[in-house]
Write a protein that holds these residues in place. Structure first.
Motif, PDB file in Angstrom:
ATOM      1  N   GLN A  73     -22.220   2.636 -37.485  1.00  9.95           N
ATOM      2  CA  GLN A  73     -21.379   4.206 -37.255  1.00  9.95           C
ATOM      3  C   GLN A  73     -20.884   4.011 -35.767  1.00  9.95           C
ATOM      4  N   PRO A  74     -19.498   4.027 -35.543  1.00  2.00           N
ATOM      5  CA  PRO A  74     -18.793   3.838 -34.098  1.00  2.00           C
ATOM      6  C   PRO A  74     -19.284   4.966 -33.165  1.00  2.00           C
ATOM      7  N   THR A  75     -19.539   6.267 -33.747  1.00  4.72           N
ATOM      8  CA  THR A  75     -19.860   7.287 -32.785  1.00  4.72           C
ATOM      9  C   THR A  75     -21.349   7.084 -32.346  1.00  4.72           C
ATOM     10  N   LEU A  76     -22.235   6.436 -33.154  1.00  2.00           N
ATOM     11  CA  LEU A  76     -23.235   6.446 -32.372  1.00  2.00           C
ATOM     12  C   LEU A  76     -23.316   5.350 -31.613  1.00  2.00           C
ATOM     13  N   ARG A  77     -22.695   4.047 -31.835  1.00  2.00           N
ATOM     14  CA  ARG A  77     -22.554   3.025 -30.848  1.00  2.00           C
ATOM     15  C   ARG A  77     -22.015   3.399 -29.503  1.00  2.00           C
ATOM     16  N   SER A  78     -20.967   4.357 -29.737  1.00  2.00           N
ATOM     17  CA  SER A  78     -20.499   4.529 -28.526  1.00  2.00           C
ATOM     18  C   SER A  78     -21.337   5.544 -27.605  1.00  2.00           C
ATOM     19  N   ALA A  79     -22.275   6.495 -28.216  1.00  2.00           N
ATOM     20  CA  ALA A  79     -23.016   7.285 -27.481  1.00  2.00           C
ATOM     21  C   ALA A  79     -24.170   6.334 -27.018  1.00  2.00           C
ATOM     22  N   ARG A  90     -23.764   3.154 -26.083  1.00  6.50           N
ATOM     23  CA  ARG A  90     -23.203   2.445 -25.070  1.00  6.50           C
ATOM     24  C   ARG A  90     -23.033   3.271 -23.651  1.00  6.50           C
ATOM     25  N   LEU A  91     -22.617   4.320 -23.822  1.00  9.10           N
ATOM     26  CA  LEU A  91     -22.491   5.410 -22.809  1.00  9.10           C
ATOM     27  C   LEU A  91     -23.863   5.768 -21.846  1.00  9.10           C
ATOM     28  N   LEU A  92     -24.830   5.655 -22.747  1.00  9.74           N
ATOM     29  CA  LEU A  92     -26.123   6.194 -22.268  1.00  9.74           C
ATOM     30  C   LEU A  92     -26.446   4.718 -21.647  1.00  9.74           C
ATOM     31  N   ILE A 146     -24.120  -4.279 -22.456  1.00 10.12           N
ATOM     32  CA  ILE A 146     -23.917  -4.288 -23.740  1.00 10.12           C
ATOM     33  C   ILE A 146     -23.185  -5.634 -24.058  1.00 10.12           C
ATOM     34  N   ALA A 147     -23.986  -6.603 -24.412  1.00 11.23           N
ATOM     35  CA  ALA A 147     -23.302  -7.797 -24.503  1.00 11.23           C
ATOM     36  C   ALA A 147     -22.384  -8.232 -25.692  1.00 11.23           C
ATOM     37  N   ALA A 148     -22.533  -7.300 -26.722  1.00 11.96           N
ATOM     38  CA  ALA A 148     -21.880  -7.417 -28.064  1.00 11.96           C
ATOM     39  C   ALA A 148     -22.215  -6.006 -28.924  1.00 11.96           C
ATOM     40  N   VAL A 196     -27.680  -6.627 -24.053  1.00 14.48           N
ATOM     41  CA  VAL A 196     -28.291  -5.873 -25.035  1.00 14.48           C
ATOM     42  C   VAL A 196     -27.192  -6.106 -26.127  1.00 14.48           C
ATOM     43  N   LEU A 197     -27.515  -6.383 -27.304  1.00 12.04           N
ATOM     44  CA  LEU A 197     -26.624  -6.486 -28.547  1.00 12.04           C
ATOM     45  C   LEU A 197     -27.083  -4.994 -29.512  1.00 12.04           C
ATOM     46  N   LEU A 198     -25.839  -4.299 -29.589  1.00 15.15           N
ATOM     47  CA  LEU A 198     -26.023  -2.891 -30.322  1.00 15.15           C
ATOM     48  C   LEU A 198     -25.514  -3.280 -31.608  1.00 15.15           C
TER      49      LEU A 198
END
Length: 127
Positions: free
Chosen positions: A9-15, A17-19, A28-30, A3-5
């Motif tokens: 927004q760093p907070t959304l990316r982090s959430a 990614r965690l999910l 998460i490839a990148a 998955v490429l995300l």
């Protein structure tokens, strides 16, 4: 599934990614924070799935879907088996995202299960 995300927004990316790290066979490839890095990462990594923020910097989503369609078509050209799920805080963007060529749409206001369901649909298509 790689998955490429793409979201600025760093907070959304982090959430997200965690999910997704809890999901079997998903990596998460990148990450990308704008259209330029998105295009480069897609061409370089050939991910299976792109989670694309509808408001990603460099993506002109105002007015016509034509400019978004051009970006999406160029991503498909460099990575023909790519699936694109558009994420947006504006639920009304879903119709425009699908018209521009996205595989699916998930509102950022939806519960996490909605994103997981969309991801699992893509995984089933790839099997």
């Amino acid at each position: 599934m790689r998955v490429l995300l793409a979201d600025d927004q760093p907070t959304l990316r982090s959430a997200v990614r965690l999910l997704l790290e809890q999901e079997p066979d998903v990596t998460i490839a990148a990450e990308a924070t704008d259209v330029a890095s998105l295009c480069a990462r897609t061409a370089e990594l050939h991910p299976d799935l792109l989670l694309l923020d509808w408001e990603l910097p460099g993506l002109n989503t105002t007015g016509s879907t034509g400019s978004v369609r051009l970006v999406i078509n160029s991503l498909y050209a460099s990575c023909p088996n790519l699936h694109i799920i558009v994420l947006s805080g504006r639920p009304e963007a879903g119709r425009h995202a699908l018209a521009a060529g996205a595989s699916d749409f998930v509102s950022k206001a939806d519960p996490p299960e909605r994103l997981l369901a969309a991801l699992r649909r893509v995984k089933r298509k790839g099997e």
